[in-house]
Design an enzyme around this catalytic site. Sequence first.
Site, PDB file in Angstrom:
ATOM      1  CG  HIS A 181      -4.290   1.146  -0.431  1.00 26.70           C
ATOM      2  ND1 HIS A 181      -5.060   0.033  -0.184  1.00 26.70           N
ATOM      3  CD2 HIS A 181      -3.094   0.921   0.161  1.00 26.70           C
ATOM      4  CE1 HIS A 181      -4.351  -0.820   0.531  1.00 26.70           C
ATOM      5  NE2 HIS A 181      -3.154  -0.310   0.752  1.00 26.70           N
ATOM      6  CD  GLU A 193       0.465  -1.528  -1.140  1.00 27.97           C
ATOM      7  OE1 GLU A 193       1.151  -1.554  -0.116  1.00 27.97           O
ATOM      8  OE2 GLU A 193      -0.744  -1.225  -1.139  1.00 27.97           O
TER       9      GLU A 193
HETATM   10  P1  13P Z   1       0.099  -5.231   4.656  1.00 34.04           P
HETATM   11  O1  13P Z   1       1.506  -4.848   4.974  1.00 34.04           O
HETATM   12  O2  13P Z   1      -0.777  -5.413   5.863  1.00 34.04           O
HETATM   13  O3  13P Z   1       0.034  -6.369   3.693  1.00 34.04           O
HETATM   14  O4  13P Z   1      -0.558  -3.983   3.885  1.00 34.04           O
HETATM   15  C1  13P Z   1       0.061  -3.541   2.747  1.00 34.04           C
HETATM   16  C2  13P Z   1      -0.629  -2.311   2.341  1.00 34.04           C
HETATM   17  O5  13P Z   1      -1.738  -2.336   1.875  1.00 34.04           O
HETATM   18  C3  13P Z   1       0.081  -1.060   2.567  1.00 34.04           C
HETATM   19  O6  13P Z   1      -0.545  -0.032   1.897  1.00 34.04           O
END
Ligand code: 13P
Length: 262
Positions: A94, A166
Site C-alpha cells: 500500500h 491506487e
Molecule cells: P480512500 O478510499 O480513502 O481514498 O483510500 C484508498 C485506499 O488507500 C484504499 O487502500
Amino acid sequence: MTRTLIVANWKMHLNASQASLLLHRLHERIKIYRDIEVVLAPSMLVLQPLSLQIDRRKFRLAAQNAYHKDEGAYTGEVSFTMLQDLVHYVIIGHSERRIYFHEDLDTIRDKVAACVRNGITPILCVGETHEEHHAGETRQVLHDQVVTALSDLTSDEIEDVVIAYEPVWAISTFGGELAKPDDVKKQMTFIRKQVEDLYGKAAAQKIRVLYGGSVDNSIARGYLEIEGCDGVLVGGASLNYHKFSGIVHEAYRLRNEVEDSE
Ligand code: 13P
C-alpha cells in the site's frame, strides 16, 4: 465468471468494539450475493475477534500488512504464516507503507512471495505519486512496481494475485481531485499488459485488477463499469456503513443489469 471484489481497508481506524459495531451494521445491510465478494481489512489486532463474529457467507477478511519471514526473532512483527487460518487476503505494498514505512520494491517482492507461499492471496497495491504523475512517469513506476513484485512467482501462482491500482494523488482527497475512469482504464490495461508480456495471456486475463482512490457510493459505478475492472479498494468510505454498503449495492446492481441484458 469472477466475482466483483469490494475491499474495505479500514487502515489504522477502529478498535475491537468499534469494528464489531461496524461489522454488525454492514451485516444488517449486505445480503449474501453470489457474484460479489466483500472483504474487510481491519487492523491486525481486530482480525481475531472479527473472525469469530463474521458471517463467512457474506464477508472475508484481509490483513493490511505482514512480515515476509515465516518465524523468528523479529520483535513486533506478524508473519503470513500466523495469518494463514485467519485471512483470505493480505494487502501488500500500500502506498502508505511505501511512503511512511519505506517499503521498497524488493521488500514488497519478498512479501508477495511469502504471502503466496503461505497460501494467502496478495492484494498488491501499485500507483504513482503526485510528482511522478506530473512528471509523466506513471508507466515507468507501474512497470517497476508490478514486474518486481511478481518476479519470484510462477505464472500459475500469478493467476491468483489481485493488483489494486491506487494513484497516490487520488487517495483520500475528500472532494478534491479524482482519477477519471478513462484514465484508470488505460493504466489497468497497461498493468495487465505487463503481466501478459512476462507470464502470458492466460495469467493476464486471470489476475484481478481493482481500483482504489477516494471511491464512495456516489462514484463507485464509474470505476466498476470499466472493462477489465474487477472491483474496488475503499479506504475512507469503508468506515461509513451507509457508503460502504452503498458501494456493494452498486456493484450488485451493475452485475445484474449486465447479466440480465446478456
Ligand atoms: P480512500 O478510499 O480513502 O481514498 O483510500 C484508498 C485506499 O488507500 C484504499 O487502500
